[in-house]
Enzyme design. Structure first.
Site, PDB file in Angstrom:
ATOM      1  N   ASP A 568       0.854  -1.198   0.000  1.00  0.00           N
ATOM      2  CA  ASP A 568       0.000   0.000   0.000  1.00  0.00           C
ATOM      3  C   ASP A 568       0.884   1.240   0.000  1.00  0.00           C
ATOM      4  O   ASP A 568       2.078   1.165  -0.240  1.00  0.00           O
ATOM      5  CB  ASP A 568      -0.946  -0.020   1.213  1.00  0.00           C
ATOM      6  CG  ASP A 568      -0.187  -0.168   2.528  1.00  0.00           C
ATOM      7  OD1 ASP A 568       1.064  -0.106   2.526  1.00  0.00           O
ATOM      8  OD2 ASP A 568      -0.852  -0.330   3.566  1.00  0.00           O
ATOM      9  N   ASP A 569       0.299   2.382   0.259  1.00  0.00           N
ATOM     10  CA  ASP A 569       1.058   3.620   0.187  1.00  0.00           C
ATOM     11  C   ASP A 569       1.736   3.942   1.505  1.00  0.00           C
ATOM     12  O   ASP A 569       1.651   5.056   2.014  1.00  0.00           O
ATOM     13  CB  ASP A 569       0.141   4.769  -0.245  1.00  0.00           C
ATOM     14  CG  ASP A 569      -0.336   4.565  -1.670  1.00  0.00           C
ATOM     15  OD1 ASP A 569       0.455   4.024  -2.463  1.00  0.00           O
ATOM     16  OD2 ASP A 569      -1.481   4.920  -1.974  1.00  0.00           O
TER      17      ASP A 569
END
Ligand code: 6R9
Length: 698
Positions: A568-569
């Site tokens: 994910d980020d």
């Protein structure tokens, strides 16, 4: 139900491996293999524990692991009840040991362990150990920033100090369920503050003392504490950090937003700063030394339900707003204590040192609670691990005869760069188990840690887990298994990891995909504070039926798990979790920054570095001053550890027609894989990519 055994893939693999004689292969033969030689494939490289180590270990063989693991999966209630029975419960939990719903399609996500059980974590950490006769054992060896500056607390002394603070907290009106924010460096007062809160049922929220005033204010405004506990200043390496100034700014910000705070307890850390030079707000600020020692050294325990909240710890996610991860009491207690014991093969004669700061989950579970619950002697270190030089860690290991040493790969890599002489100068003969946490440990760092630091005799527990999981999830058990450098090996008892594909279908056997967990474990987080919907959306919606960890993972042909990093980020810088969105929102708050996109890039020491693409507002020109000012903005808003390593000027960012930034392309540019940009035809304006490439080294 033997089906669990059959479907659980790693068990099948390891069952076939477990025909290997335990401790097969002398260490000397292995050293010849691992030193310097490049291996065709990391997964073929096995490092066996010595027979002597295995024989004395809690889990001496793969067979023993398999048996225990199978039992923990087939009968979680029975297994965990047995683990829990070693603790003090004022009242035993109800007939249902646990209740869970991890399937969003079936309704609200819910996890409960030992509900109805009445206990107290502080009591179990201190009073219970003292009653067992270990009251004069050292609980904490404290080592200050300056060599020679140290202190100790026995279990009895620690309890007295905890009770004094607990009594003061009650005096100023802190009650069960109230939040207390702790913003302290690694003084003994930090674990003391955590324990005092848990003694009276208050919910602590420790904020890492490297966070900026703004980040602290954000957390204070979210959980609205009755009290903030801090100190005036601290020395870290050769620097002095004025923590009270940061707290003052945070409290001013919080007051401006309608959340004034009445009480700020401030410890006078004399070695860094005298009280006379500390800025003071009469009526609100109170010196710890003026009030706490005047309180009685005994304090009645507040008995709480196993499911009452214990602490909140904010962590980064893929949006700008930090998440308040909530842990409760009973399950957390049982799980952190059990994992500590088995994953480090802890014995009462050990001296344990975890270099993590209590501001992170590692410091909660494995500096404070896990070790104390086992009656262990732990080192708490205030300083920087490379001060006054790169040998400091081994100096401390020799000084306190540390036998279990637990740290992060980033430190291993930075010490490795300094050269072996800083290590070999010290004896280190007390060491018997090493640990790693925070990010994947690359095989070359693993080998250096194993061969040089541990002289090829200490198994390495590479513990994979998260703020959310509360305790170790995938970890070697020293002595049980042959290890593979860089693999976290197998799940801990009771943990059922699964690897799923993009569609959320479980994949069996040798594979790569997204790491999920399919059933609850006692120390799972129960919610995000004040936002159960975000909890469900972030962790339980991507792959319905599972807890999604946010990590990618590979399982090899022998069933070993290899964590491959966040999908994910979230960037992992020196083991610190930083959301790209947090850095982006700090950057765009700068008046001259129009837009920002942040990605992680490989970094030799930090694991990942922060790489920021920045678009300036119309007619502003790039300059070195502006670059510095942007970095300063991030330092001020989040903290120094989140400062970008590189600012890349971007006249435009690669976006899809719907306006979504294509981070995939930015990651390739950041890591200079310019010939692997892939398909750019879906971009609204493909020419921005050429512009970015032109500016690569500006
Ligand atoms: C304990 C802690 C969690 C994230 C996690 C993962 C990474 C932690 C790791 C590891 C590979 C290990 N991570 N330990 N990756 N091997 N042994 O660090 O918690 O700060 O919440 O970070 O860190 O990516 O998802 P937290």
């Amino acid at each position: 139900s033997t089906t669990t055994l059959k479907t659980s893939d790693h068990l099948r693999h390891v069952e076939s491996m477990s025909t290997l004689p335990s401790g097969a292969g002398p260490i000397s033969r292995l050293n010849a293999v691992i030193l310097g030689e490049s291996l065709a494939s990391e997964e073929d490289h096995l490092v066996f524990p010595s027979e002597a180590f295995s024989m004395q270990a809690h889990v001496p063989s793969p067979q023993k692991y398999l048996e225990t693991y199978a039992r923990s999966i087939e009968d979680p209630a029975g297994f965990w009840s047995e683990m829990a029975s070693g603790f003090f419960w004022k009242e035993r939990w109800g007939p249902q040991v646990y209740a869970e719903n991890l399937d969003i399609r079936k309704g609200k996500i819910n996890i409960e362990w030992f509900k109805g059980g009445i206990t107290n974590l502080c009591y179990n950490c201190l009073d219970r150990i003292i009653e067992s006769g270990d009251g004069d054992k050292i609980a904490i060896f404290w080592e200050g920033n300056e060599p020679g500056f140290d202190g100790t607390l026995t279990y009895k002394q620690l309890l007295a100090r905890v009770c004094q603070l607990a009594n003061w907290l009650k005096d100023v009106g802190v009650r069960k369920g109230d939040a207390v924010v702790i913003y302290l460096p690694m003084l003994m007062e930090l674990p003391i503050s955590m324990l005092a809160c848990s003694r009276i049922g208050a919910v602590h929220s420790v904020v890492f003392a490297g966070f900026s005033a703004e980040s602290l204010a954000q957390r204070i405004m979210d959980c609205k504490p009755k009290v903030v506990i801090t100190c005036n200043a601290v020395r870290r390496g050769s620097k002095i950090i004025y923590l009270k100034d940061i707290v003052d700014a945070a409290l001013a910000e919080s007051a401006r937003n309608g959340n004034p705070l009445d009480v700020c307890l401030t410890y006078e850390n004399e070695s860094a700063m005298k009280r006379e030079s500390t800025k003071w707000q009469e009526g609100r600020d109170i010196w710890w030394q003026d009030v706490v020692p005047k309180h009685p050294t005994t304090c009645a325990v507040e008995w709480v339900d196993a499911e009452d909240p214990l602490f909140l710890l904010y962590t980064s996610g893929s949006t700008g707003k930090p998440k308040g991860v909530l842990h409760t009491t009973g399950g957390y207690m049982v799980y952190t204590a059990t994992t500590f014991k088995y994953a480090f093969d802890y014995k009462p004669s050990d001296v344990y040192w975890c270099t993590a700061d209590c501001g992170w989950i590692t410091g909660h579970s494995y500096v404070t609670y896990g070790p104390l619950l086992n009656g262990a002697t732990a080192v708490v270190f205030e300083g920087a691990p490379n001060y006054p030089d790169a040998g400091r860690c081994w100096d401390i290991v020799d000084k306190f005869k540390v036998s279990i040493f637990y740290t992060a790969p980033t430190l291993v890599r930075s010490l490795m760069r300094e050269g072996d002489q800083y290590v070999t100068r010290y004896s280190r003969k007390s060491l018997r188990v090493l640990g790693s946490v925070g990010e994947p440990i690359n095989p070359s760092a693993w080998r250096w840690y194993f061969n040089v630091v541990g002289e090829s005799r200490c198994p390495i527990s590479d513990t994979w887990w998260q703020t959310e999981t509360g305790g170790f999830m995938i970890t070697p058990l020293p002595g049980a298994w042959p290890q593979k450098p860089g693999s976290a090996t197998f799940p801990f008892f009771g943990v059922q990891p699964v690897i799923v594909d993009e569609k959320g279908a479980e994949i069996e056997g040798e594979c790569s995909g997204y790491l999920c967990v399919k059933s609850s474990w006692p120390s799972a987080f129960r919610t995000l504070y004040g936002d159960h919907e975000r909890y469900e959306a972030t962790y339980f919606s991507a792959f319905p039926g599972y807890y999604f960890t946010g990590d990618g993972c590979t399982r090899d042909k022998d069933g070993y798990y290899w964590l491959t990093g966040r999908v994910d980020d979230v960037i992992n810088v020196s083991g610190h979790r930083i959301g790209t969105a947090e850095v982006e929102s700090a950057l765009v708050s700068h008046p001259q920054c129009a837009e920002a996109a942040v990605v992680g890039v490989e970094h030799e020491v930090k694991g990942q570095g922060i790489y920021a693409f920045v678009t300036l507002v119309e007619s502003v020109l790039y300059s070195e001053d502006l670059r510095r000012s942007l970095i300063l903005t991030v330092r001020n808003q989040i903290g120094a550890f989140a400062a970008p390593d590189k600012i890349h000027w971007a006249p435009g960012l690669p976006k899809t027609r719907s306006g979504k930034i294509m981070r995939r392309i930015l990651r390739k540019i950041a890591s200079r894989q310019l010939d692997e940009l892939g398909d750019t035809s879906t971009l609204a304006d493909p020419s921005v990519v050429d512009e970015l490439i032109k500016l690569v080294d500006c």
